[in-house]
Structure formats: C-alpha cells, structure tokens
Write a protein that holds these residues in place. Structure first.
Motif, mmCIF file in Angstrom:
data_model
loop_
_atom_site.group_PDB
_atom_site.id
_atom_site.type_symbol
_atom_site.label_atom_id
_atom_site.label_comp_id
_atom_site.label_asym_id
_atom_site.label_seq_id
_atom_site.Cartn_x
_atom_site.Cartn_y
_atom_site.Cartn_z
ATOM 1 N N PHE B 24 0.777 -1.246 0.000
ATOM 2 C CA PHE B 24 0.000 0.000 0.000
ATOM 3 C C PHE B 24 0.799 1.280 0.000
ATOM 4 O O PHE B 24 0.237 2.358 -0.184
ATOM 5 N N LYS B 25 2.065 1.236 0.304
ATOM 6 C CA LYS B 25 2.768 2.497 0.514
ATOM 7 C C LYS B 25 3.979 2.695 -0.379
ATOM 8 O O LYS B 25 4.661 3.710 -0.267
ATOM 9 N N ILE B 26 4.270 1.725 -1.216
ATOM 10 C CA ILE B 26 5.393 1.869 -2.134
ATOM 11 C C ILE B 26 4.802 1.952 -3.540
ATOM 12 O O ILE B 26 4.370 0.928 -4.087
ATOM 13 N N PRO B 27 4.763 3.136 -4.107
ATOM 14 C CA PRO B 27 4.065 3.301 -5.392
ATOM 15 C C PRO B 27 4.531 2.328 -6.467
ATOM 16 O O PRO B 27 3.701 1.810 -7.217
ATOM 17 N N ILE C 26 -3.238 5.091 0.400
ATOM 18 C CA ILE C 26 -4.519 4.748 1.019
ATOM 19 C C ILE C 26 -4.915 3.398 0.437
ATOM 20 O O ILE C 26 -5.352 3.323 -0.729
ATOM 21 N N PRO C 27 -4.767 2.318 1.205
ATOM 22 C CA PRO C 27 -5.006 0.979 0.643
ATOM 23 C C PRO C 27 -6.358 0.840 -0.050
ATOM 24 O O PRO C 27 -6.446 0.225 -1.101
ATOM 25 N N ASN C 28 -7.405 1.414 0.557
ATOM 26 C CA ASN C 28 -8.743 1.233 -0.013
ATOM 27 C C ASN C 28 -9.190 2.409 -0.882
ATOM 28 O O ASN C 28 -10.377 2.686 -0.995
ATOM 29 N N MET C 295 -7.086 12.013 4.628
ATOM 30 C CA MET C 295 -7.607 11.391 3.408
ATOM 31 C C MET C 295 -8.042 9.957 3.679
ATOM 32 O O MET C 295 -9.069 9.500 3.188
ATOM 33 N N GLN C 296 -7.241 9.266 4.513
ATOM 34 C CA GLN C 296 -7.630 7.905 4.900
ATOM 35 C C GLN C 296 -8.985 7.929 5.610
ATOM 36 O O GLN C 296 -9.841 7.080 5.347
#
Lengths: 337, 337, 337, 337
Positions: B24-27, C26-28, C295-296
């Motif tokens: 989720f956090k590494i584009p 933002i995972p979702n 934002m999350q």
C-alpha cells in the motif's frame, strides 16, 4: 571595602528575602536596622539577621538609625510616602514593586526622586536582573533577534497558592494590578516602546470565589505600542505544575523564549509517565538569584555613584498601564493609554 | 510506472508491517505473493493485503510465483538458505536482520550474493533509513561534527514487553545477539571504522527469569575501533517510560544526539507531575517510517539498477561482532574481533 | 477489499500531495481521474500518478469519470460550486480548506451537503488528524486537563516563503483569512465553544510590501467564547527558524502544548552555538502524516458509511470568524461574531 | 549567631571562589586569615576579601591565626599533610578534591581524621551539593527509580580550555586522575556499591599534544560493582558547546538524567540555526551554587556538631579507583579494584 548600611522596612515573606540578601550575600552591604509593626518580625531580625537596632515606627528609623539607605518591602499602599520620607531624610531608596497603588501616589514619589538627584532610587523589578532575562536583554541589545516587535508574557501562580489569592482578591485591585505589573514592565523594557492602547478580558472556570468579589482567575490583555509593536500578557492563578513565568520576545530576525518549561532544576525523570521535568514551585525559588542581583546592583549604584537602568518612571508607567488594563477588563472596551 | 512484484515470506508482527508497506505504501511495488507456515497468516494475506497467490512452502513460492523479488521476514535461522535460494532463482532479496544466526551461515549468504552481482540484496538495518538517523549521517558526512570518534548507543525495550523477552531468552542467544545488532551496525556506520576489540558485561536486578536461563536484563559493551574510535552499547529490557532508543555520535567539532527523549509525539503535558513528554511505546511505532523508507529504497534500487548503501557484509559483520560481544560477556575477558 | 475511486481536481503543490496519498498510500482508495486547467499538471498525473483519465473541465470529470468521490484542491474561490456540482452528481466530496471565500458561498455548500445526507462531505482541516493534535484532543476528551478554558495558537510561516506571501498579499484577503483559518478551527474544536467576540491587530516591521497592499506581516486576534473561554491567535510570516505552528490548550487541571519547538526530527546537535534543534521547514513536511490520515479518514467514512467529525458547518464557521477578525483588524474595533 | 572563623590556604581560581563564599555568602562564617605563596593572592585577600591576617607559610597560619577551621585549596600534592597538620592543630578541615595524589598519602589523611573524631573533616565533592544532583539523590533515596543499577557519567571540558589542559597533561597523572574523580564519586554515591573491576580506554583525535606526553583527549571507563551494578564514565576535553557534565542514574523503576543539555540559563533562541539553547561555559559557573552549598554545609556541621555525609574514605576510594582506572587504560587489561 566600604559597606553601605541599610535599614529594612517590612519583614514579611519578601522582606525576609531582601533582608537576608543584604545581611549575608552582598559583600559591600550591611543590614544595620529594621522596622516592622509586627513584633515577631523584629524578633526575627534580632535572632536570624543579627540586627539589634529595630523600630516599630518607620519615620523613627530613617531619622535615628545609622543607615545610608532603606529597603522598603512594606504593604504597597505605604510605598510612596515612605519613599518620599526616606529621600527627604537623605537616604538612598530601594522599594519593592509596585511603586504605588495609584498614579497620584506615584507622582509624589516621582517628585521626591526629582528633588534628590544625588540619591539612588531603585524599584524592585527583579525580573530584569534574573540571569535569563538579563541575558535575553543583552542578546537583544546586541542585535540577536533584530528589532523586537512582539512580547508574549505569561505569569501563572501555582494552584497551591489559590486559597491565599482568593482571600486577597477583594482588596488586591484585581488580577491585572495584582499580577501583571512585572509582565508590563518586561514588555516595555524589551520592546522599547510605550503601549498606547489595551484590550483586556478575564475569565474564571474553577474558583467562583474570584468572581464573587469581582475578580477573575485568568486575565488576558493585548497592547498596541507607539511603534506598532504588540504585547500579549496572560496572567492566571491555577497552574497545576508550579509557578509558570514565561516570556517570549519576537523580533524581525529571531526570537527568545524564557523558561517555556519552568524547570525546578536540571534533572529529568524517565518514569511511567514519560520524560518528566518537575517545575519550580514558587516565585521566591524561581527568582532567588534575581532578588540577590537586583539588591547587589542597588548597593553598587550607591557605592559607585551610578544610577540604575530602572527608574521611578518605570514604576509609574507600570502602575498606570495596569490600571488602564483593569479599566478595559471591567468595561470590555478598548482603552487608550 | 513499472511495478516491482514482491513475494513476502513470513507474516508475523514485522512481516505484516513490511507486507503492508509493499502492498500500500510503495508506489512502484506490488505485493503479489505470500508464504507462511501459519495458515492464519495466509488468510490475513488474502483478506487484508489482497494477495491471492499464497504458499506454505518457500521454495514453491520462489519457483512458481510471479515475483521479481522476495522479502524475507521469517525466523532468523531460516534467513540464509532462503536468501541463497531466492538469489539462485533470480530474485532480488530483501531480508530482515539479522543476516543469520552464526557467521558460517552468513558466509553462505555472502557467497550467494557474490554469485549474483546483478541482483539487489538488501538487509533490513532500517534505522539507517529513519529520518533522524539518515539526517545525522548526512550532517556528519557534510562535516558538521568533524571526525566522529565515539558512538554511545542505547536500546532499551519497554518493561511492558518483558514477559515475552523472558520466554524468548532461552533460545535468543542472549541479550547482545538479540538486541545489539542494530546498535552495532549504527556504530560501524557512523564511525566508519571496524571494532577490533570488545569488553562486555551484563546484569540483572529485576527479573531473575533472565539469569535463570543464562541471559541478562541489561548489557553494556565497549568497543575499540581500528582507528582508535570508541563505541559504547547499552541494551536493556526494562524501560518504564517506553521504547528507548538513543544514539549519540561525538566528533572532533561537535556531536549529534538522536532522541534523548523518545517522544511519542510533539505534545507536552503540563500537569501535577511537571512538564511531561509521553514516550513512544514500541519499535513498530518508533520506526514505522524507517520500515517504509528502507523498503522504498530496496524497490528503487531494483527499479533503477542501483545497489543499496548497506551490504551483505554489514550483515555478517554485525552478527560476528554480536557473537564476539557475547563471548566477552560470558567469559568476562576482553575479546579481539 | 473494495477500493473507493477518486478523481482529483487541482494538482498544484497541495493537490500533488493529496493525489499521491490517494494513489499510493490509502489501501482502499484508487486515483482514477484528474482534472486541471494546467496542462503540465495533467502530464504529471499521467507520468507520476498513473492516471490516464484526465480532464481540463471539472464538470466533465464529475459527469464522465469512473469515480465515487472527488478531492477538490483548486483555488479557494472555486471550492463551493465544485462541492455543489459534485454532490449533485452523486459523488462524495473532500475539499481543501477554506470552504469558501465568503459566507454566502459557504451557505450554498451547506445547502448542497444538506441535500445529500447520504454522501460524505469532508473539509480538509488536516491539523485535527495530525498525530500530536489528535492525541491532544483524545487526552482532553479523557479529562487530562480538566475543562479547557484557553487556547493560544501560533502559526508563523518561514521567512524563506515571504516573497511568495507578498506577491499573494494583494488578493489573499489579508493575513487572517490567509493564515488563521486552521487556528480558528482548532480553537473551536479544543474549546468546544463558539467565539462571540474578536479583537484583532496587525503590524509590519520588516517587509513594507505587506502594508503597501493593505496587509500585515503579523496579526494577533483575541477571542471571547460563549462559555467565557478565551482564544489567542498569532499569525505571522517571518520565522527565521522554519515553519512554526504551536498550540497550547489550557484547562482547569493542566495544559497541553503542541510543538513549542517545531523540530525537524529527533536529532539534537551540540556545536559551537550550543544545543541546537533544527526546525521543520514547511507545512507539507510538518503535516505530511496529517494529510495522509485525513484522506484515509475520508475514504474510510465512505467505505464504512460513516460521517466525519469535521462538518461543512465547521468550514462556514471558520470562514465567518476569519472575516470578523479581519473586520476588527481593519477597523480597530471589537467585533461581535 | 556565632560565626565560625576560617582561614583559607590557596587563592587560585577555585580558592577565590571558596574564599568569596566564606567571606560573603555564608552567614555563620567569617574569613579571618589567608595563606598563599603567591604575593598577588595575598594582596587580593586584603583588597577584595578584607582579610588582613595573611601568611606565606601554611603552618604559621594554623598555629597563629584566629581560626576555627581551614579551607585547603592548594595544589593536590599538598592536601594530605596540610589536612594532617590542621587537624593536629585542632582545626576543622575542608579540603578540595582530590584527597591526595596517591593512596599512601590518603591513608595518612585518614589516620589524622581518625585521630580527631571531634573535628569536622569535609572533602569538596561539591557535585553532591549541587541542587540537581542533591535532588536526584533525594528522589532515589525516596524510591523514585527503584534500585539503581547503572550510572552513566559524562564530563567534557570545553574546547576553549584545551590549551591549558595540554600544558598540564605532563604532570596531571592522566585524564582519569585529572578528570574522573567527581564522576567516580557520584557513581559510588548513587549506586551505593563499590566498583570491583574496571576496564578503561582512551583516544585522541584532535590534539596530538596529549598523546605526545602519554595522555589522551578522551577516556572511557566501565566499572562492575560488588552488587552487579555497572558504571560508565566518559571524560573528555573538547566539547565545542561548553562545559558538558551529564549523569544518568538508571534504576529498576525509572531513571534520572541530570543536564543532558548543559544549559547556560532558561532562555531558548529561535534563529536561523533552529531552536538553540546556549550552554554553560565552565565549571565555576555550572557549580557556583554547589560550591556555596558545600561550604555552608561544612560550616553548619561545625556549628551544629554534625558530621557531613561525605567522608575521608570517599576521598581515598575515588583516588584509588582513579589510579586503578589509569592502570587499565595504560595496560589495556581489566583491573581488579
């Protein structure tokens, strides 16, 4: 080394501090007389300070005692006539703040000071002599923060003293007269400009005893100065952590903040609460060194024939501004100074 | 933007952190496979990480999964053969510290890395990527403190974790192998010189459970480096205030100290205890950003065909030094490295 | 895991931050569309954010794009009609602060929000989501400082940005509208009471460019709230040390101060100047985590059918209070709110 | 109030401090005699301290002067015989640290103290009387940190004094004897257990003048105590920021750290460097209050017929441990104490 002989008037909590400094911590001073209307205090002078020449009458002391100077630490309402009497009797004068309880009184003191230009007159704005405040002033004068344009001053007494404050509230003249005089003096000193306008507010959330007698627990005043600088003074009486005096001076090139954490000492505890810095409990502890240094400066001024940086007019000004602040607080209006 | 496909091995506490970062956090990364011998962890991968391609067998994953790289977050004793297998299968490798549980294992990993110079190998000394540590290194490289000649490192786990530590003590290899590897790596990194000698001591004052299995609650090791620099490492397990990791690097022209107060955040409380800074409770919180940044660097190294600053030899060195430290602690003698 | 599809409007400095959060952190959430009148920004969306569905017309995006929500990070004067249009098109809405450039506009946005009670509306008062501010709020709600009765808020931009501020000064609406909205929101949030009166002042000592267009370098406003609580807001533009945002909340049993030293990181330097803590340079760095967390929360509100703690009325209130503050500053009078 | 009459021996830098305290800051003391082999110092005694009864011969002073006590602030090698002579002459004795330059000398002083159990003997480990250290001890005795099991002590002189240190290096006995005695005393005091083993190292990175005469710029010693507690002492001579004395005492329930930032005063500067706390420049400033308080305690012990908490054996112990530390440093071996 010539020792300046001093008589003290008033030996309450602060009087004892000044007396001990004169007696034991100022090499070129000697405490040779003491005056008080409280007999226990005269007993204290004899036993603890080694002063045998004691008086219950102030005028008697200044006439008869072998003294070069007096240190006035009596009730505020007595300051001005005592200043006048001492100067007229040829004595140098140290007086605790405030100069007087109204501007009219202060003017009498001013006149006496002007009548005796050869005498040293010193008003006890001791914060100016506190090493941290003195250092800040020195840095500022040396250009460290450019032109100062704002002072934010905070002075909150410890919650532990609140009962005394409530008792005193009826006669104190209100929170700004009682508490803001030092902050007002610092603001003027650091900004180098006189406030021309004030807006003040008060509030009470914890101790209705204050509102019951027309006082408040907390006060906030904002000042606009002649040169455009701004002052914010916040005074209060319910700090749970100790005696919180904090001052920030902001300039065009930087700022200096004095004691954002009013630390008790240099120890930090790491315990179940986190990293904890205990705080200083009261003004006599926080300003112990300042009280000594201001008295030393008073004595040195006499010994060296100098005049101190703080003047009788600083005393009048602070009193005047505190009254105008009170007027704004009471009326809710902006008040010109 | 090409996304590097990663398979994760191990989804315990730290595995979940790495997996979430990759997912989720590494584009420019994608978590496309997961392997674990714990079925709940594979369930977690499906539900929380959206990974459908899951394995119970590590070799199967590296052979069959659609992955460019693996992230190894398994039990320490498995690291080295998994590194070897992945590199031999043509995958880039990220492994959590320590490199291996003994130097012989580490040498196998070194050989595998050397066999595959085109692959990125990354060992998770995440503290190097923590913004404060990275900043310190940058300042030092820029000459801010002259030549560094001493590192003082402290790493103390919160008392709240002590029960787990005691349980783990029998098999952990002892406090230095368990806890000092990060500090040893930082010491080498900051000093730029290898330790040639160590003297270590341990003590236990609170939890006899440690001594019962030959471990200690607290350990102190001092190192002398090839260039004369000195390192002091203090590890412990009973901080009441939180997770205390602190490092000081002292140089000829100044020093840098990282987190003398391991603050939880930027808030300070003023209450009946004084001025209180709450402290960070655990390593996942303290180093959350470091874990993300090291993984980002791993992925960027793959994407850009670069090699990271930290190498497989850093992993061997830290393991070797931790063992020598343990030898000194156990024998009471000074041990050459 | 269902991913909420978001279209972003505006890809300036802050727009890029929000877009990168949505796209990568933002995972979702999923960034599926972007709109800008600046072609370079659309190019950026394609290259750096992987967004292929781009628009130069906002209305077109909300009608045609495959999106559940929009994130509005356009010029302040466009916010309100864009909010309205998006809600009417059935989209959830995140908008950057301020809600609108006048209260009339805000009322239109309010009406739109009320028309669509099933949609999530979120205004970007990100400071509420900063870990330190959120922690303070949590502590306060848990009673850690008793009843809050004063907020002292300071927000000073770094001197390094002053040229941009001067250029922008002519059209910004003045320092309070430009800078005080976050502080006003925090004051209302922490005190839990609405300001009923304001007195404001401004001053300029360094950059006459501000006064030349009727603005000021520094502003101070004091507020009196319905319940008697007091707020002090100090905004400025010339901090030499970095981006100084500091907030103190004082209550009957204690106080919380957030970032009295706006530290860059956890490193302290000891050098010829003393013990030096470098300071954070800008709001995107200081509030990076807050931007992500807000934002999350916006996305989670959509995913879970919840409403956020911050409402459209908070947006209107802050704008209204900023205007009343400006009125006091311009007139010199106390203004009722 | 009876005043204890004191003769001072030695009026160098520290001698002047003690003399001024006795003369001007200890209410129940009087400086009545002075002895020095430097004629300027006797001149100073007359002019600045008002002492007319001066001597060039120590034995003459203790025989002829009207004194109850002597304060010995001479060269370290003279301390022990002067202690002996004064006690045998029926005088109370204050001596500056170290007790003597070797253990044999110290034993003579011990014997003299034992011969005169009715006399007060006081050794100037003034740090014990510093308000922060005394507070730490008090907290620890009250159980604030549980059982202390580690002391980390740091004492680094300011770079500004380094030239003097280099000159003195040839005859000082080396860095541990020169600098570590206070830290060793504090370690013993706080841990309440005697060190049984030491391992020490030294290094020099900046001033080869130290190594040229067999000394080092920096020293680190680790101690193991009888009860298992650990001590770490780091001494050095090149702090760029000022005089850095820091001590941490770690216990089973918490820790106390004294002056991690050796702050000059309570002011913090915010300027282009960040938030800057200037540091204290030298030991006479840092420990000014400690010097006064220890002398007050010496005088009060005499006046009240008490014995001080610090004993002659503390002096011997510190000297002995410093020598053993030096032995370890020179040999590279672990040395039993």
């Amino acid at each position: 080394m010539v020792k300046i002989k001093v008589g003290i008037a008033g030996l309450g909590r602060l009087g004892k501090i000044h007396a001990a400094n004169i007696a034991f911590k100022i090499p070129n001073a000697q405490l040779t007389a003491a005056c008080s209307i409280v007999s226990e205090e005269l007993e204290y002078a004899k036993t603890n300070l080694g002063v045998t020449d004691v008086y219950t009458d102030y005028r008697e002391m200044i006439e008869q005692a072998d003294i070069d100077a007096v240190a006035i630490v009596t009730t505020s309402s007595e300051h001005c006539w005592q200043i006048e009497a001492a100067l007229d009797a040829g004595k140098h004068v140290f007086t605790d703040k405030p100069l007087g309880v109204d501007v009219a009184q202060c003017k009498l003191a001013e006149a006496a000071v002007e009548r005796h230009p050869d005498k040293v007159f010193f008003i006890g704005f001791m914060r100016r002599y506190d090493p941290s405040y003195a250092y800040a002033k020195q840095k500022i004068d040396a250009g460290a923060i450019g032109t100062p344009y704002m002072v934010k001053a905070t002075g909150v007494d410890p919650e532990s003293l609140v009962e005394g404050s409530i008792k005193f509230a009826e006669t104190s003249g209100g929170i700004f007269i009682d508490m803001a005089v030092h902050d007002i003096d610092l603001m003027r000193w650091f900004l180098g400009s006189e406030p021309v306008q004030v807006h003040a507010m008060g509030t009470t959330f914890k101790h209705p005893g204050f509102t019951a007698v027309g006082d408040d627990e907390t006060g906030v005043a904002t000042y606009q100065c002649e040169n455009g600088a701004i002052g914010i003074v916040h005074v209060g009486r319910t700090a749970p952590h100790g005696y919180h005096v904090e001052t920030e001076i902001i300039g065009t090139e930087g700022s200096i903040r004095i004691s954002p954490v009013p630390e008790k000492n240099l120890a930090v505890l790491y315990n179940e609460h986190g990293a904890v810095q205990e705080c200083v409990e009261s003004f006599p502890v926080r300003f112990a060194e300042a009280y000594r240094l201001e008295m030393q400066e008073f004595i040195d001024c006499i010994a060296e024939g100098r005049k101190p940086g703080v003047t009788v007019y600083d005393g009048t000004k602070s009193t005047d501004i505190a009254f105008k602040t009170t007027e704004s607080w009471k009326s809710g209006a902006i008040v010109k100074i």
